[in-house]
Design a protein around this motif. Structure first.
Motif, short mmCIF file in Angstrom:
data_model
loop_
_atom_site.label_atom_id
_atom_site.label_comp_id
_atom_site.label_asym_id
_atom_site.label_seq_id
_atom_site.Cartn_x
_atom_site.Cartn_y
_atom_site.Cartn_z
N ASN A 287 0.87 -1.17 0.00
CA ASN A 287 0.00 0.00 0.00
C ASN A 287 0.90 1.21 0.00
N ASP A 288 0.73 2.11 -0.98
CA ASP A 288 1.70 3.19 -1.09
C ASP A 288 1.27 4.45 -0.36
N GLY A 289 0.20 4.36 0.44
CA GLY A 289 -0.24 5.56 1.15
C GLY A 289 0.74 5.94 2.24
N ASP A 290 0.43 7.05 2.94
CA ASP A 290 1.39 7.45 3.97
C ASP A 290 1.34 6.50 5.16
N LYS A 291 0.23 5.76 5.30
CA LYS A 291 0.22 4.74 6.35
C LYS A 291 0.38 3.37 5.72
N GLY A 292 1.00 3.34 4.56
CA GLY A 292 1.04 2.09 3.80
C GLY A 292 2.11 1.15 4.30
N PHE A 293 2.39 0.12 3.50
CA PHE A 293 3.42 -0.85 3.88
C PHE A 293 4.07 -1.39 2.62
N LEU A 294 5.29 -1.86 2.78
CA LEU A 294 6.02 -2.43 1.64
C LEU A 294 5.38 -3.76 1.25
N PRO A 295 5.62 -4.21 0.02
CA PRO A 295 5.05 -5.50 -0.36
C PRO A 295 5.45 -6.59 0.63
N THR A 296 4.47 -7.33 1.10
CA THR A 296 4.77 -8.43 2.01
C THR A 296 3.68 -9.45 1.76
N MET A 297 4.01 -10.70 1.97
CA MET A 297 2.97 -11.69 1.80
C MET A 297 3.39 -12.95 2.51
N GLY A 298 2.46 -13.56 3.18
CA GLY A 298 2.68 -14.89 3.69
C GLY A 298 3.54 -14.90 4.92
N PRO A 299 4.03 -16.05 5.31
CA PRO A 299 3.95 -17.30 4.55
C PRO A 299 2.49 -17.74 4.39
N THR B 9 1.12 -21.14 9.13
CA THR B 9 0.11 -20.73 8.16
C THR B 9 -1.30 -20.91 8.70
N GLY B 10 -1.41 -21.22 9.98
CA GLY B 10 -2.76 -21.34 10.53
C GLY B 10 -2.99 -22.74 11.05
N LYS B 11 -4.01 -22.85 11.87
CA LYS B 11 -4.31 -24.11 12.49
C LYS B 11 -5.15 -24.92 11.53
N ILE B 12 -4.90 -26.21 11.47
CA ILE B 12 -5.66 -27.03 10.53
C ILE B 12 -7.02 -27.35 11.11
N GLU B 13 -8.03 -27.10 10.34
CA GLU B 13 -9.39 -27.37 10.79
C GLU B 13 -10.04 -28.31 9.80
N GLU B 14 -11.08 -28.95 10.27
CA GLU B 14 -11.81 -29.85 9.39
C GLU B 14 -12.99 -29.08 8.80
N PHE B 15 -13.08 -29.07 7.49
CA PHE B 15 -14.17 -28.36 6.84
C PHE B 15 -15.15 -29.36 6.24
N PHE B 16 -16.37 -28.90 6.10
CA PHE B 16 -17.41 -29.77 5.60
C PHE B 16 -18.09 -29.07 4.43
N LEU B 17 -18.17 -29.74 3.30
CA LEU B 17 -18.79 -29.15 2.12
C LEU B 17 -20.00 -30.01 1.77
N PHE B 18 -21.15 -29.35 1.65
CA PHE B 18 -22.36 -30.09 1.31
C PHE B 18 -22.96 -29.50 0.04
N GLY B 19 -23.43 -30.33 -0.83
CA GLY B 19 -24.07 -29.82 -2.03
C GLY B 19 -25.31 -30.63 -2.34
N SER B 20 -26.32 -29.96 -2.86
CA SER B 20 -27.52 -30.70 -3.25
C SER B 20 -27.92 -30.25 -4.65
N PHE B 21 -28.22 -31.22 -5.51
CA PHE B 21 -28.56 -30.90 -6.90
C PHE B 21 -30.07 -30.90 -7.03
N LEU B 22 -30.65 -29.69 -7.17
CA LEU B 22 -32.11 -29.64 -7.19
C LEU B 22 -32.66 -29.86 -8.58
N GLU B 23 -31.84 -29.57 -9.59
CA GLU B 23 -32.38 -29.69 -10.94
C GLU B 23 -31.21 -29.64 -11.91
N ALA B 24 -31.22 -30.46 -12.93
CA ALA B 24 -30.16 -30.39 -13.96
C ALA B 24 -30.88 -30.38 -15.30
#
Length: 2024
Positions: A529-541, A611-626
């Protein structure tokens, strides 16, 4: 009584043993618990605290619990704090939770607290609860169990970062009941609470946004009109309920398809190059293309002015990542590559994002890549422009560049980048990757396995990083799907870099060729961010996800481009863990590595939890019409597969599909894992341990819907899928992104509404905009509130923190600005404010794009027979769940219509537009522990069916399918009225369109209407018995969408797709009344999309009517088919179809032009058919098109019934047919006029006195005098619109009329008899006459001599004026911006207006210090005005920097040109330019009006009923015209020869006559000055299209066309703007400004008055003339050739003509004398400018008196001069050599000088040998003859480029005299000591004496003089060179005399070179030292030895004598002594 009760149960996970105490605080009132003594792990407090409260509990209030270690002696030590926001408690009244504490540093600790909170309100409004509701927890799996496992395990000490998979060690609080729209417990340790801000009371009560929509529908009356969302006409109407989300209508991915680009670079010159006496060449490199300029010898400031063009055909992404590299190379030749002086790099994207896509005349600063400690190595001045297809580059006008080059102020850098850039290191750390696909075939693997006996991973990955044109690679990790590198790639580059993207690519190393596995681009703007309160490029890990082609390995991957990062990836490829850091280098420190080579180093490993704590994610999908499954796949069974990362991918997913691997995703030990499962309670293990993901639907065979599409028979049974996956928990990033996206979506929808309101001219658009801004403001403040609860998660990176800060700042400011703008939105400012708000939208979208990925995107694939066929990609953030509504993804828990597309390149073009399948899909993604609500968004009324083996007892196993037992039956009525502006799909240029309507699994088609682009179907399609599943009420709020596809029917083969649109029906349930306001529905416009282009619009209405118990009888009745011819087709019923009224349409038939051949036959007898709404008229037949292409009958009319609402008017079709023999008709071409609005006639308002308001349709064209719809008819600044006063107005023109156009603004009062003088006051003109001193005190010449002036003087003066005008406009704009800024600031600060002035001036001072860019613009303009000396008065002309017709509305004031199209429309992304489809043009006009027409019009005098509304139109018989074309010059031509130049000449074609000016070609020139006029006789209308082309002359072969421009002369000829011959500003009879028109001004005026039916001009005494109640004044005398004064009325008449636009009702701006600039285009490179040509055209009818000879505009011949330079003396020259014998410092000085270039005319003085003091005496004369163009300030040289050149090339170079001082050496090369370059137009005055001569003369902006004015100058000038540190140092001084004489004078008084005759100079009086030593050895000995060593020699001689005497003495002494002794 209201009260808050907190039950503090336990505090667990304490460390050590001891006494504990807790303090609970609410509203500042603390309670202390009892002391829990001697507790170890857990402290059981079990206490309840109660606060009685008087005011209601606010959702933002906080509860704080602090736990201390209690000590009797010392003060208590804090263990940790727990804070939460009581939002949820306030809503629900009860909450139970366990959460961790945080310590002083805001980091989470293990210790947790368990509490229960209850809140009793007065009215019990906050939900009554029963204890039972919370305590039966069998299904509540995110409740206690998690904690149990947690505490069970907590005894084992985990190593750092190996927290067990599902332990609650993160700090996401878990609630017992996660309701919707609930804040999660906000943990605010030391974060400022925002609650205080919200007490101020200025915030409106925040309605939840979704509620707002729901209520808006019902409370429409009660709400502020601002906030109601209008049904947008283009998009699918706003969601009402929450169950469905909007589909995306644009189908095709736009990136990845190659486009044409052209990059034009002009290298003008270089300055301040570091190095001595160099021969510089500039190399321009783009990607892999290199081009070089010519070499300039021994100069540090070479002037090139060379133009390079690079052509590319690549996708935009590839183009914008290419690097433009400019480098200066020293002494390059055929044999050696030369040494690099310095380079400059910038990516193409940076240039493209500049205004106008270009940098113009900017200085690129060079740096040395091998030595970063060195400073700037010089500057190159260049222009860079990037032209895409259809961009037209507006070059600032190229004229003499006199503005002194301020290098620092014009650096080649984008706005906002500091001029001094520092070097920085970019560290890209590559840690590891996972989930890589196979990259080898398994056959090889099996062979290997047989031999070696081990199973290897089939991929050898390495990572390649590319940045700013450099590449770095990591090492290769052999055979590993999960490689670990731990290396960093280091780039050294200037910061901020001018390259926006960094490319990280995983590649597979292979013996044959390396292929990319996946590519990720990192946009530096997003990670810094190049503003006066900005920061140099940084990313990650952070992990970045890479997408690309599908994962199965094939040798030839057809989608390999996707892996290179082109186009949208269709499958997950891998994740890579990277981090980026930048450090700014201190180049002064000694240990720095000075090279910029890429380095690779190793880095230490990174901890798991980083890089963060590993969590278990759940993905649900339902096909109502094709539905809408493409028929190619319709015959096989189909299954859908959902994948997230590699989870769920069954064919080609994870390479080792062991379940352990899946569970153990990130390095936990398996023992732990299994222990975890065993320890957990029994049913949980059952429940979750064996939960196997189901990622694909069961196979099913499609059923046919209609000819094109199939559907899957899901009906009441809807299949479901679910997948468990493990990812680092970085939801926060996605949440913030989602909040911003939602705000942006809302804003976008609001803006679309506002635009729609404006477009459809409904009332109060400003109210809606205010509402939008209000919403935006609320949204932003809500964001700031929510985003602030940043839980201190593991794995938060620096970028997360900084980005959060900057997002909050930005959102805050957007909110504030929105609030401000809201107050400024008025009816008249709405357009500007709309633009501002659109910028917000872009800002929000930019912010919302999260650079650090977390969860990979979800892919849904349609598979048939185990092959992947089509896919849809859904960003994971869009379906991510959060307990806070705003943070939830826009499609989470909603039904979304998803359209499948083909992968990769197959998806481009027509193949990609057909839908492969349309799904109604429900998706939910969230933490496994929050899984409870995953079904809550589905339409209600279903039962869950679990997988068999699971048994039905378990509550929380997700269902494998849903059975809907509720279904509703509907009838859908689609009222298809008409479509317009459709895409032309047939070769005839028309289509045979029909529409196909899809709803659920039904489809129907309209009838086919042949040969039209604007079908009016007027057809009602009824779909009976449509079954929809779910609850009636939900369906009412949120019906499924309707898809309408429009096709073109072909006789053979299948119908061709034209485009598609979406719609939502209006629904009536069976219990509702069919009547207003909702029924019958209104017709609406829907935009039809074809790929990403708009392919027309559809006018239709849709209603969905529920069929109740009574069956169809209850529905509103349908009328039967009315039209017997159309068969059983139902028309659109009366209430819906528009109300019609009677209109008459008059058509003016003028003629046809440029008809092309049809089927190889010429068009001979064409006719025009006009049709509108089924009625029409035919023109007369043109009997012989070749002889006369005009129509014999001019006006015809027809009557037609059209809708009252103008927006619903059908288009009008124009068709041209050719009548062939035997009654055959052939369609030539057609044109659809989509909107008739501009042709509607409105009667002039007779009563209105103020005529500006009376809009009169001037011969069929609506002309509002204030330019309302007339294309800007105010070309110059001075033409203004005037209101008409009652009396006469007097306008006084004086001959001394002001020179600068700026002064000629005439302002008139509306109702007064004002006399307005347009001349300046006397004093001013006196001032102008007096000589005015310029800054340097040099006197400016007096009035220019009349005889010197020529047409070019006029031209250049005009260009100056134009530039000045542009500058003034810039300045005015800057000032306006500043004013607006001040206003906004004022509103923010609530200043009273009168303070504004003070404040304004102060602010201005401030901003001056800053010297912002705005100020610069203003400053430059102002300075420009101050600095510029008073110009001599020259008559001027108008220079238009565009085509003349664009300034005058294409001259279509009454005669319109309609292009006729034929042939299929092209399918380019950016709409193929339709030029190649044009087969001719129809000229004519239309006029429509409602019947009956008022009487008075038809009763007007001289009304010809045959002509209808087209009165007073000239006849269209053939007419002979003399056309005179003046071609001034061309600029920036596209090079046509290999050498990067061209040899241009002009060719002019008009009808059959062609003029080729081939013999006068201009050699090797891209900016040729032609200065020619051509006369051609033509007959309109046969020959009316003039083509001016520029060709490139070639010695061998045919000449190439560079570019051409076409001018329609006929429209100009007949236009009322009178474009036949421009009217000059002054009238004179002779000289350079002679009147060109054969008619004098008075005759023209009389003719105009007669045609306009107004009283002719009445000339009165005293220089007055009256025209139509207007009085003008002006001079009345004129000088003839002999200088005698004569009386004349011409000046007066001319004054009227120049102000003709002020004549009431009829006036319009007449075309002034002008030069127009026209772009040259080449048909081979459509849309890309190939240069521009400046020219103008005069036309004279042959039946009038002949015009005089053409004015002479031949290029000025350069004037010959001779510059005589006498070098008298030098002084203080540095001493370079050591003397031969004595080693003394001395120099052998000589001076060299040149003017044109070292090759051409360098001259040297003789040598002054052995100067010991640096003094040299020469008395030597250099003589330089040269040819000079005064106006352009350039020297003209003609020379052959090389020995092979055919002819001489003309160069123009600035006049710069270079003098150098050298040291002569006999045996080695001479040494260069110093140089000075004097620009002869402005160089510093020489010093009087050598002492006063210093470096300051060059450095400082001293007054300058010009040799062309001074003629003779003498003085001392410094020689300079650069030392090692690049500092300028003084290396000598020269006394010289410059004398400039013209060639004639030089002939009269010739002088000799050197010291020769004639007029010889005397020999210099040199000291004898300066002789050669071997010519006079004695002399030189005398000088060298005697001179310097005489005392030494004398002393030595004395000493020798002494010694001699002593020796003699000693020699003779003994003998003498003996003699004496012996007494001899």
């Amino acid at each position: 009584m209201m009260a808050l009760m907190v039950h503090l149960k336990t505090v667990g996970h304490l460390r050590g043993k001891g006494d504990r105490i807790a303090k609970v605080t609410f509203r500042g009132l603390p309670f202390y618990s009892r002391v829990a003594e001697n507790c170890e792990e857990e402290a059981n407090f079990n206490e309840t605290f109660r606060w009685p409260i008087a005011s209601r509990l606010d959702g933002n209030e906080m509860l704080e619990i602090q736990v201390y270690n209690y000590s009797k002696v010392f003060s208590n030590r804090l263990v940790g704090t727990f804070c939460m926001v009581l939002q949820k408690v306030a809503e629900e009244g009860h909450l139970e939770l366990t959460d961790t504490l945080i310590d002083d540093n805001n980091t989470s600790i293990k210790t947790s607290v368990t509490i229960e909170i209850r809140y009793q309100s007065m009215d019990g409004a906050v939900g009554v609860w029963s204890d039972g509701e919370f305590l039966d927890v069998p299904d509540d799996r995110d409740g206690m169990f998690a904690f149990e496992t947690d505490s069970l395990l907590s005894g084992q000490s985990h190593g750092p970062g190996t927290s067990p998979g599902r332990s609650l060690q993160g700090s996401i609080p878990t609630f017992r009941k996660a309701g919707k729209g609930v804040f999660s417990a906000m943990k605010l340790g030391k974060i400022k609470s925002y609650k205080d801000d919200h007490k101020k009371g200025d915030e409106p009560a925040v309605l939840d946004m979704e509620d707002l929509d729901r209520k808006a529908m019902r409370l429409a009356g009660a709400l502020d009109p601002d906030t109601i969302s209008l049904a947008s006409v283009t998009a699918v109407t706003t969601n009402v309920s929450n169950k469905r989300s909007k589909p995306d209508i644009k189908m095709e991915p736009s990136s990845g398809r190659p486009v044409d680009y052209q990059i034009n670079i002009t290298v003008i010159e270089a300055r301040q190059l570091i190095g001595l006496n160099m021969d510089p060449v500039v190399c321009v490199e783009i990607g892999d293309d290199k081009k070089y300029t010519s070499m300039k010898e021994s100069t540090n400031c070479p002037y090139y002015n060379e133009y390079f063009v690079f052509d590319f055909h690549v996708p935009p992404d590839v183009m914008f990542d290419k690097i433009i590299k400019l480098s200066v190379i020293h002494s390059k030749n055929l044999l050696r590559s030369g040494t690099l002086v310095g380079t400059f790099k910038m990516d193409v994207g940076t240039v493209y994002s500049q205004p106008e896509h270009q940098f113009y005349h900017k200085w690129a600063s060079l740096s040395d890549p091998d030595d970063i400690t060195a400073g700037c190595k010089g500057y190159i001045k260049c222009d860079i422009a990037v032209v895409g297809k259809g961009d037209n580059i507006k070059t600032p006008h190229k004229a003499n560049e006199t503005d002194e080059d301020d290098i620092e102020g014009n650096l080649l850098l984008p706005e906002g980048i500091p001029a001094e850039r520092q070097w920085a290191r970019f560290y890209v750390k590559i840690y590891r990757a996972e989930g890589l696909p196979k990259m080898n075939t398994s056959i090889m693997a099996n062979v290997k396995k047989a031999f070696i006996g081990e199973n290897r991973d089939l991929v050898d990955p390495y990572v390649q990083v590319q940045f700013a044109g450099q590449k770095g690679k990591t090492s290769v990790q052999k055979s590993s799907y999960e490689p670990i590198w731990n290396e960093m790639v280091i780039f050294t580059e200037l910061f901020p870099p001018l390259c926006k993207r960094l490319k990280v690519q995983i590649r597979d190393s292979d013996k044959v060729n390396d292929v990319a596995i996946g590519t990720h681009f990192i946009d530096l703007r997003k990670i810094s961010n190049d503003g006066d309160k900005g920061f140099l490029p940084t990313m990650g890990p952070a992990w970045v996800n890479m997408y690309g082609s599908t994962r199965q390995y094939t040798l030839m991957d057809e989608h390999q481009d996707l892996n290179e990062g082109l186009g949208e990836g269709v499958s997950f490829r891998a994740r890579l863990l990277v981090s980026i850091a930048v450090e700014i280098l201190d180049t002064t420190s000694p240990e720095i590595i000075s090279s910029t080579e890429v380095q690779v180093e190793t880095v230490s490993n990174i901890s798991e939890s980083a890089t963060g704590k590993i969590e278990e994610f759940f993905l649900f999908g339902s096909f109502l019409e094709a539905t809408m499954i493409d028929r190619k796949i319709g015959d096989k069974t189909i299954t859908f597969e959902i994948t997230i990362g590699n989870y769920g991918n069954q064919i080609d997913g994870v390479s080792k599909p062991s379940s352990a691997k899946k569970k153990k995703k990130d390095g936990e030990n398996e023992e732990e894992e299994s222990e975890l499962i065993q320890n957990s309670s029994e049913d949980e293990a059952d429940e979750d341990g064996d939960l196997v993901s189901v990622s694909s639907t069961p196979l099913m065979k499609p059923v046919i819907t209609d000819r094109n599409y199939f559907h899957l028979p899901y009906f009441e049974k809807k299949p479901c899928v679910y997948i468990k996956s493990w990812w680092q928990d970085q939801r926060r990033r996605l949440y913030n992104s989602n909040m911003m996206d939602k705000i942006a979506d809302k804003l976008e929808e609001g803006l679309n509404d506002v635009q729609e309101v404006i477009k459809t001219e409904k009332a109060f658009p400003e109210r809606r905009l205010r509402g939008v801004l209000e919403e935006l403001n609320i949204g932003c403040s809500r964001f700031v509130m929510l985003a602030n609860k940043d839980v201190n998660q593991a794995g938060r990176t620096k970028l997360d923190r900084e980005r959060l800060k900057s997002c909050m700042r930005e959102m805050d400011s957007v909110g504030q600005q929105a609030k401000q703008i809201r107050t400024q939105v008025k009816k008249n400012t709405i357009k500007d404010k709309l633009k501002l708000v659109q910028n917000f939208l872009q800002r929000l979208r930019f912010l919302a794009d999260e650079p650090q990925h977390s969860i990979p995107d979800v892919f849904v694939w349609m598979m048939s027979n185990n092959k992947r066929i089509a896919y849809a990609r859904i960003p994971s953030k869009d379906i991510l769940y959060s307990i806070v509504d705003e943070e939830t993804g826009r499609d989470c828990g909603k039904v979304k219509a998803v359209f499948f597309k083909l992968p990769g390149k197959k998806g481009f073009g027509p193949a990609g537009w057909t839908v492969q399948a349309k799904l109604e899909l429900y998706l939910w993604l969230g933490l496994n522990k929050q899984r409870k609500d995953f079904l809550s968004g589905l339409p209600n009324g279903f039962e869950e069916i679990k997988a068999d083996k699971m048994g039905s007892g378990l509550q929380s196993v997700p269902p494998v399918s849903l059975i809907y037992n509720m279904k509703q039956v509907f009838q859908l009525r689609a009222h298809m009225y008409q479509a317009r502006s459709l895409f032309a799909a047939d070769s005839s240029g028309l289509s045979d369109p029909f529409a196909r309507v899809f709803f659920s699994s039904h489809s129907q088609v309209t009838e086919v209407l042949s040969e039209t682009l604007c079908p009016t179907w007027d057809q009602l399609l009824v779909f009976d018995d449509v079954e929809l599943f779910g609850e009636a009420s939900e369906l009412r709020d949120d019906p499924p969408i309707i898809v309408v596809e429009i096709y073109d029917q072909d006789t053979v083969g299948k119908a061709e797709f034209i485009g598609r649109t979406f719609a939502k029906p209006t629904i009536k349930m069976c219990d509702e009344h069919y009547g207003p306001p909702r029924f019958p529905p209104q017709l609406e416009y829907y935009q039809i999309y074809r790929g990403n282009c708009i392919a027309g619009e559809l006018l239709a209405a849709f209603e969905l009517l529920q069929i109740g118990q009574g069956g169809r009888a209850d529905l509103p009745p349908l009328e039967g088919p009315t039209d017997s011819e159309r068969g059983p087709i139902l028309p659109v019923p009366l209430g819906i179809r528009p109300v019609l009224s009677r209109y008459r349409i008059e058509v003016l038939f003028w003629g046809l032009r440029d008809l092309k051949r049809i089927n190889l036959a010429q068009v001979d007898r064409p006719r025009v058919d006009i049709e509108c709404a089924g009625r029409g008229v035919q023109s007369a037949l043109i009997q012989n098109y070749k002889k006369n292409p005009n129509f014999s009958t001019l006006v015809k009319w027809f009557e037609v019934d059209l809708p009252e609402n103008e927006l619903l008017h059908p288009p009008l079709n124009i068709r041209v047919v050719d009548c062939r023999a035997f009654g055959r008709y052939i369609l030539v071409g057609s044109h659809a006029v989509s909107s008739l609005r501009r042709f509607i006639y409105s009667a002039p308002d007779k009563t209105s006195n103020n005529w500006a308001t009376a809009a009169k349709l001037m011969n069929g064209y609506m002309v509002l005098t204030n330019g309302g719809s007339q294309p800007r008819s105010s070309p110059s600044l001075s033409s203004r619109t005037f209101s008409r006063p009652a009396g006469d107005v007097l306008v006084n023109m004086d001959t001394e009329a002001s020179i600068r156009k700026m002064d000629t603004v005439v302002k008139l009062d509306a109702m007064s008899d004002a006399v307005v003088k347009v001349d300046m006051t006397e004093e001013e003109s006196d001032k102008k006459k007096k000589k005015k001193k310029k800054k340097g005190g040099v006197e400016e010449e007096d009035e220019t001599d009349e005889s010197v002036l020529d047409w070019w003087s006029k031209y250049f003066a005009s260009i100056e004026t134009m530039k000045e005008t542009l500058r003034a406009q810039d300045a005015a704009q800057a000032e306006a911006e500043e004013r607006e800024d001040l206003e906004i600031a004022a509103e923010a600060a609530d200043i009273k207006p009168d303070d504004l002035l003070l404040k304004g001036s102060k602010m201005r001072e401030k901003s001056k210090e800053k010297k912002s860019s705005k100020d610069k613009k203003k400053g430059q303009a102002a300075d420009g005005a101050e600095k510029r000396p008073v110009k001599a008065k020259v008559d001027e002309l108008m220079v238009y920097n565009k085509e003349l017709e664009s300034e005058y509305g294409n001259f279509e004031d009454w005669l319109h040109t309609f292009n006729l199209y034929r042939g299929k429309a092209g399918d380019d992304d950016e709409h193929a330019l339709d030029d190649d489809r044009i087969v001719g043009r129809f000229k004519g006009s239309l006029c429509m009006y409602k019947l009956p027409l008022s009487e008075e019009i038809t009763k007007e005098a001289g009304f010809d009923p045959n002509m209808g509304m087209f009165q007073s139109i000239p006849h269209n018989d053939p007419i002979n015209v003399l056309v005179r074309i003046f071609v001034v010059r061309a600029t920036d031509l596209h090079p046509a020869d290999i050498n990067g130049k061209a040899d241009p000449y002009v060719v002019i074609k008009l009808g059959k006559s062609e003029v080729k000016d081939k013999e006068n070609y201009i050699s090797k020139q891209l900016n040729p000055v032609f200065g020619k006029s051509f006369d051609i006789e033509a007959t309109f209308p046969m020959e009316s299209m003039l083509t001016v082309s520029v060709y490139d002359w070639d010695l061998v072969g045919t000449d190439d066309l560079i570019g051409e421009t076409k001018i329609d002369l006929e429209n100009r000829f007949y236009s009322k703007y009178r474009a036949t011959c421009g009217i000059s500003s002054n009238y004179s009879l002779h000289g350079y400004n002679v009147w060109r028109d054969p008619m004098k001004p008075s005759q023209i005026l009389a003719k105009l008055c007669k045609e306009s039916k107004i009283d002719g001009p009445q000339y009165g005494p005293g220089g007055k003339v009256k025209v139509a109640s207007r009085i003008f004044m002006g001079p009345t005398e004129i000088d003839d050739e002999n200088g005698l004064k004569k009386q004349t009325e011409e000046h007066l008449a001319l004054t009227v003509l120049n102000h003709w636009e002020e004549i009431p009702r009829l006036g319009c701006k007449l075309v002034p004398e002008h030069v127009e600039t026209r772009p040259l285009l080449n048909p081979d490179k459509p849309g890309i400018e190939q240069g521009r040509i400046e020219m103008w055209v005069d036309m004279f009818p042959m039946d009038m008196p002949a015009p005089g000879p053409a004015i002479d505009i031949s290029p000025r011949k350069p004037k010959s001069f001779e510059l005589r330079v006498v070098i008298w003396n030098t002084d203080d020259v540095i001493l370079e050599d050591d003397a031969f014998m004595t080693g003394e410092k001395m120099s052998d000085i000589y001076v060299r000088g040149w003017l044109k270039g070292q090759q051409e005319d360098k001259q040297d003085t003789d040598v002054h040998y052995h100067s010991l003091t640096g003094e040299g005496n020469f008395n030597w004369r250099f003589v330089y003859p040269f040819d000079y163009l005064m106006a352009e300030e350039k020297i003209v040289i003609s020379k052959k480029e090389s020995m092979f050149s055919w002819d001489e090339t003309e160069y123009k170079i600035p006049p710069r005299l270079t003098m150098q001082v050298w040291d002569a050496d006999h045996f080695s090369a001479d040494d260069f000591l110093g140089a000075i370059e004097l620009d002869l137009n402005r160089f510093p005055r020489g010093a009087k004496t050598a002492k006063q001569c210093s470096l300051d003369m060059i450095r400082n902006e001293l007054p300058t003089i010009s040799i062309f004015k001074q003629k003779r100058v003498k003085g001392w000038w410094p020689f300079v060179a650069r030392d090692e540190n690049d500092e300028m140092e003084l290396t000598g001084k020269v006394e010289a005399e410059l004398h400039l004489v013209t060639a004639e004078e030089a002939e009269k008084s010739p002088v000799g070179l050197g010291r020769n005759e004639p007029d010889p100079l005397e020999k210099p009086n040199r000291p004898d030292t300066s002789l050669m030593w071997f010519l006079g050895p004695l002399k030189s000995i005398r000088y060298f030895i005697w001179h310097n060593y005489r005392w030494l020699i004398l002393k030595a001689l004395g000493l020798i004598l002494l010694l001699l005497m002593l020796g003699l003495f000693l020699y003779s002494f003994p003998g003498y002594l003996v003699k004496k002794m012996l007494g001899a």
